[in-house]
Design a protein around this motif. Structure first.
Motif, PDB file in Angstrom:
ATOM      1  N   GLY A 195       0.633  -1.163  -0.017  1.00  0.00           N
ATOM      2  CA  GLY A 195      -0.188   0.135   0.156  1.00  0.00           C
ATOM      3  C   GLY A 195       0.725   1.560  -0.206  1.00  0.00           C
ATOM      4  N   ALA A 196       2.053   1.204  -0.119  1.00  0.00           N
ATOM      5  CA  ALA A 196       2.906   2.253  -0.166  1.00  0.00           C
ATOM      6  C   ALA A 196       3.965   2.096  -1.181  1.00  0.00           C
ATOM      7  N   ALA A 197       4.301   3.367  -1.935  1.00  0.00           N
ATOM      8  CA  ALA A 197       5.169   3.299  -3.276  1.00  0.00           C
ATOM      9  C   ALA A 197       6.437   2.641  -2.720  1.00  0.00           C
ATOM     10  N   THR A 198       7.240   2.032  -3.681  1.00  0.00           N
ATOM     11  CA  THR A 198       8.675   1.767  -3.210  1.00  0.00           C
ATOM     12  C   THR A 198       9.196   2.075  -4.789  1.00  0.00           C
ATOM     13  N   ALA A 199      10.281   3.310  -4.818  1.00  0.00           N
ATOM     14  CA  ALA A 199      10.616   3.883  -5.974  1.00  0.00           C
ATOM     15  C   ALA A 199      11.883   3.103  -6.453  1.00  0.00           C
ATOM     16  N   SER A 200      11.971   3.028  -7.770  1.00  0.00           N
ATOM     17  CA  SER A 200      13.453   2.629  -8.442  1.00  0.00           C
ATOM     18  C   SER A 200      13.703   3.306  -9.515  1.00  0.00           C
ATOM     19  N   TYR A 201      14.807   3.611 -10.015  1.00  0.00           N
ATOM     20  CA  TYR A 201      15.414   4.454 -11.004  1.00  0.00           C
ATOM     21  C   TYR A 201      16.553   4.176 -11.605  1.00  0.00           C
ATOM     22  N   TYR A 202      16.988   4.494 -12.856  1.00  0.00           N
ATOM     23  CA  TYR A 202      17.941   3.696 -13.531  1.00  0.00           C
ATOM     24  C   TYR A 202      18.501   4.631 -14.563  1.00  0.00           C
ATOM     25  N   THR A 203      19.799   4.864 -14.633  1.00  0.00           N
ATOM     26  CA  THR A 203      20.283   5.523 -15.585  1.00  0.00           C
ATOM     27  C   THR A 203      20.512   4.670 -16.910  1.00  0.00           C
ATOM     28  N   GLU A 204      20.733   5.317 -18.137  1.00  0.00           N
ATOM     29  CA  GLU A 204      20.852   4.502 -19.233  1.00  0.00           C
ATOM     30  C   GLU A 204      21.899   3.566 -19.338  1.00  0.00           C
ATOM     31  N   GLN A 205      23.045   3.503 -18.308  1.00  0.00           N
ATOM     32  CA  GLN A 205      24.041   2.761 -18.451  1.00  0.00           C
ATOM     33  C   GLN A 205      23.510   1.555 -17.451  1.00  0.00           C
ATOM     34  N   ASP A 206      22.703   1.898 -16.460  1.00  0.00           N
ATOM     35  CA  ASP A 206      22.278   0.840 -15.648  1.00  0.00           C
ATOM     36  C   ASP A 206      21.302  -0.046 -16.475  1.00  0.00           C
ATOM     37  N   TRP A 207      20.595   0.535 -17.399  1.00  0.00           N
ATOM     38  CA  TRP A 207      19.783  -0.255 -18.304  1.00  0.00           C
ATOM     39  C   TRP A 207      20.646  -1.170 -19.152  1.00  0.00           C
ATOM     40  N   VAL A 208      21.793  -0.905 -19.465  1.00  0.00           N
ATOM     41  CA  VAL A 208      22.607  -1.955 -20.164  1.00  0.00           C
ATOM     42  C   VAL A 208      22.785  -3.102 -19.257  1.00  0.00           C
ATOM     43  N   ASP A 209      23.034  -2.972 -18.041  1.00  0.00           N
ATOM     44  CA  ASP A 209      23.068  -4.292 -17.217  1.00  0.00           C
ATOM     45  C   ASP A 209      21.728  -5.021 -17.163  1.00  0.00           C
ATOM     46  N   LEU A 210      20.719  -4.134 -17.013  1.00  0.00           N
ATOM     47  CA  LEU A 210      19.446  -4.520 -16.797  1.00  0.00           C
ATOM     48  C   LEU A 210      19.108  -5.724 -17.868  1.00  0.00           C
ATOM     49  N   ALA A 211      18.980  -5.026 -19.173  1.00  0.00           N
ATOM     50  CA  ALA A 211      18.798  -5.866 -20.524  1.00  0.00           C
ATOM     51  C   ALA A 211      19.647  -7.020 -20.666  1.00  0.00           C
ATOM     52  N   GLU A 212      21.016  -6.930 -20.346  1.00  0.00           N
ATOM     53  CA  GLU A 212      21.936  -8.161 -20.600  1.00  0.00           C
ATOM     54  C   GLU A 212      21.555  -9.080 -19.658  1.00  0.00           C
ATOM     55  N   ARG A 213      21.186  -8.896 -18.455  1.00  0.00           N
ATOM     56  CA  ARG A 213      20.827  -9.974 -17.268  1.00  0.00           C
ATOM     57  C   ARG A 213      19.526 -10.633 -18.040  1.00  0.00           C
ATOM     58  N   TYR A 214      18.574  -9.686 -18.053  1.00  0.00           N
ATOM     59  CA  TYR A 214      17.297 -10.458 -18.802  1.00  0.00           C
ATOM     60  C   TYR A 214      17.476 -11.298 -19.794  1.00  0.00           C
ATOM     61  N   ALA A 215      18.222 -10.820 -20.737  1.00  0.00           N
ATOM     62  CA  ALA A 215      18.333 -11.978 -22.037  1.00  0.00           C
ATOM     63  C   ALA A 215      19.375 -12.936 -21.697  1.00  0.00           C
ATOM     64  N   ARG A 216      19.655 -13.292 -20.546  1.00  0.00           N
ATOM     65  CA  ARG A 216      20.378 -14.575 -20.366  1.00  0.00           C
ATOM     66  C   ARG A 216      19.736 -15.663 -20.153  1.00  0.00           C
ATOM     67  N   LYS A 217      19.080 -16.022 -21.535  1.00  0.00           N
ATOM     68  CA  LYS A 217      18.150 -17.410 -21.636  1.00  0.00           C
ATOM     69  C   LYS A 217      18.675 -18.600 -22.298  1.00  0.00           C
ATOM     70  N   TYR A 218      18.726 -19.741 -21.972  1.00  0.00           N
ATOM     71  CA  TYR A 218      19.174 -20.842 -22.513  1.00  0.00           C
ATOM     72  C   TYR A 218      18.495 -20.994 -23.771  1.00  0.00           C
ATOM     73  N   ILE A 219      17.271 -20.478 -24.210  1.00  0.00           N
ATOM     74  CA  ILE A 219      16.611 -20.442 -25.327  1.00  0.00           C
ATOM     75  C   ILE A 219      16.720 -19.083 -25.580  1.00  0.00           C
ATOM     76  N   PRO A 220      17.681 -18.727 -26.371  1.00  0.00           N
ATOM     77  CA  PRO A 220      17.897 -17.189 -26.632  1.00  0.00           C
ATOM     78  C   PRO A 220      17.040 -16.346 -27.337  1.00  0.00           C
ATOM     79  N   ILE A 221      17.012 -15.016 -27.226  1.00  0.00           N
ATOM     80  CA  ILE A 221      16.207 -14.164 -27.990  1.00  0.00           C
ATOM     81  C   ILE A 221      17.056 -13.863 -29.340  1.00  0.00           C
TER      82      ILE A 221
END
Length: 428
Positions: free
Chosen positions: A85-111
């Protein structure tokens, strides 16, 4: 590919820890720039000297108390689903997003560039839809932004898009894939035959038992690839070819908190505590996600040399029934162990102190056998006498939900004599 650590660049757990140790001073330096950590950090740069950062800390610091960069450097702002019931904020820089996207894309059936990737998780303020979208685009895939909080994307339209566009990969809650199957059948499709382009379902956001995963694969005829993370951290773990969930320990340090003793250790069972290593906008030191997990450093045949994690969620929580304690995790295992021929995918249960009442959607022809089998299985698993009722398909998940057309209009104020002006402001 960025200069961040990549799978295959280390040989064993010791080399992963060396990556962590090398990056940790930068994490402390970033943290000292945020108002929240500025006066809280000791002179040392040892995680062991710090108390956990809690979800309440994040709520108290809303909105920018954890900001460690100039606000002009931010690329995106997000909030978690807000179950407290209370907001939990998160924020990212463009460089942070490089890390985020790379981690998500680590799939053994790749994109890849040939993929039509259907994103069926919220966009809005949570990170989940944006994360999959960004990762898929970074690998050249075509993204179909399906969302799942929009009137513009009812299940009838989901089925049409999956079929007509030749969708190859999807990202959703595991439960969504079962609802799609029901909607597809209602529309006259056979899930395991009429969607030949499907390669895999990427799923996350809720605990998934092995038997329910197997059932989803049986229904659709494709693998189910599990993912674990949060809006506050991004992807934290992904599944390897051997079927194990591995924590991305080269990008975040995992620890386990024993709530009873307060002890934090490198492995074992308890609440997951994480320290992201490449998060500059909003550094988090020993952040307690409050998720129940089991973390271990056993070797895996995949060769990734990363710790394995079992995400239990609230699976340890249960209700007393007679002399047993019944959890959703355990009951789900029993329900989805029923033969696939019974067609049972939707169920609900209510636990009373002296009895367990279970309802399953099942066709009339299969109802007696399915109810008898489930009754016996519950007796054997829990030692309690259940009441198992079969209900008609469409009772628990209404057919109107599965077949309803798009219900979105652009706002308008002028109508003709035969038009429904009660829909003047209904829009998505």
């Amino acid at each position: 590919m960025s200069d961040l650590p990549q799978l295959g660049q280390w040989r064993d757990f010791d080399e992963v820890r060396a990556i962590q140790d090398k990056q940790l001073p930068a994490v402390f330096a970033w943290a000292r720039r945020s108002p929240f950590y500025r006066d809280r950090l000791p002179d040392s740069e040892r995680l062991a000297d710090l108390p956990p950062t809690t979800k309440q800390d994040l709520r108290d610091a809303y909105p920018f108390g954890l900001l460690a960069v100039d606000r002009r450097e931010l690329a995106t702002y997000h909030e978690s689903s807000g179950t407290a019931g209370a907001a939990t904020a998160s924020y990212y820089t463009e460089q942070d997003w490089v890390d985020l996207a790379e981690r998500y894309a680590r799939k053994y059936i790749p994109i890849g560039p040939d993929d039509m990737f259907f994103v069926r998780t919220p966009y809005a303020l949570m990170i989940t839809g944006h994360l999959a979208h960004r990762a898929a685009r970074s690998h050249g895939a075509t993204v179909v932004p399906g969302d799942n909080r929009s009137l513009a994307m009812p299940y009838s339209r989901v089925v049409r898009v999956l079929h007509d566009l030749g969708v190859t990969l999807t990202w959703s809650l595991p439960t969504e894939t079962l609802i799609w199957a029901a909607a597809a059948r209602l529309a006259g499709y056979r899930p395991d035959q009429d969607f030949p382009n499907l390669r895999a379902f990427y799923v996350g956001g809720e605990p998934l038992t092995a038997v329910r995963r197997k059932r989803i694969s049986e229904i659709w005829g494709v693998p189910v690839v599990e993912e674990y993370g949060s809006t506050e951290t991004g992807s934290l773990a992904g599944e390897c070819p051997e079927g194990h969930l591995h924590f991305w320990a080269d990008r975040a340090i995992p620890e386990v908190l024993d709530p009873a003793s307060g002890r934090i250790g490198p492995d074992g069972a308890g609440q997951l505590v994480v320290t992201p290593l490449f998060r500059e906008a909003m550094p988090l030191l020993r952040y307690n996600l409050e998720d129940n997990v089991e973390l271990s450093y056993r070797d895996c045949a995949c060769g990734w040399a990363l710790p394995t994690i079992r995400v239990l969620g609230r699976s340890a929580f249960g209700y007393p029934v007679g002399s047993a304690r019944v959890s959703q995790h355990d009951l789900e295992e029993v329900v989805f162990s029923l033969p696939v021929e019974f067609g049972v995918i939707f169920w609900r249960a209510r636990a009373f102190p002296d009895r367990l009442h279970v309802e399953i959607e099942v066709a009339p022809a299969e109802r007696p056998a399915a109810c008898a089998a489930l009754t016996q299985a519950i007796r054997e698993r829990f030692g309690v006498e259940p009441q198992v009722d079969g209900v008609a398909p469409g009772t628990l998940v209404p057919h109107r939900l599965l077949s309803a057309p798009q219900d979105v209009l652009k706002p308008r104020s002028l109508f003709g004599p035969d038009e429904d002006w009660d829909k003047a402001i209904l829009y998505g």
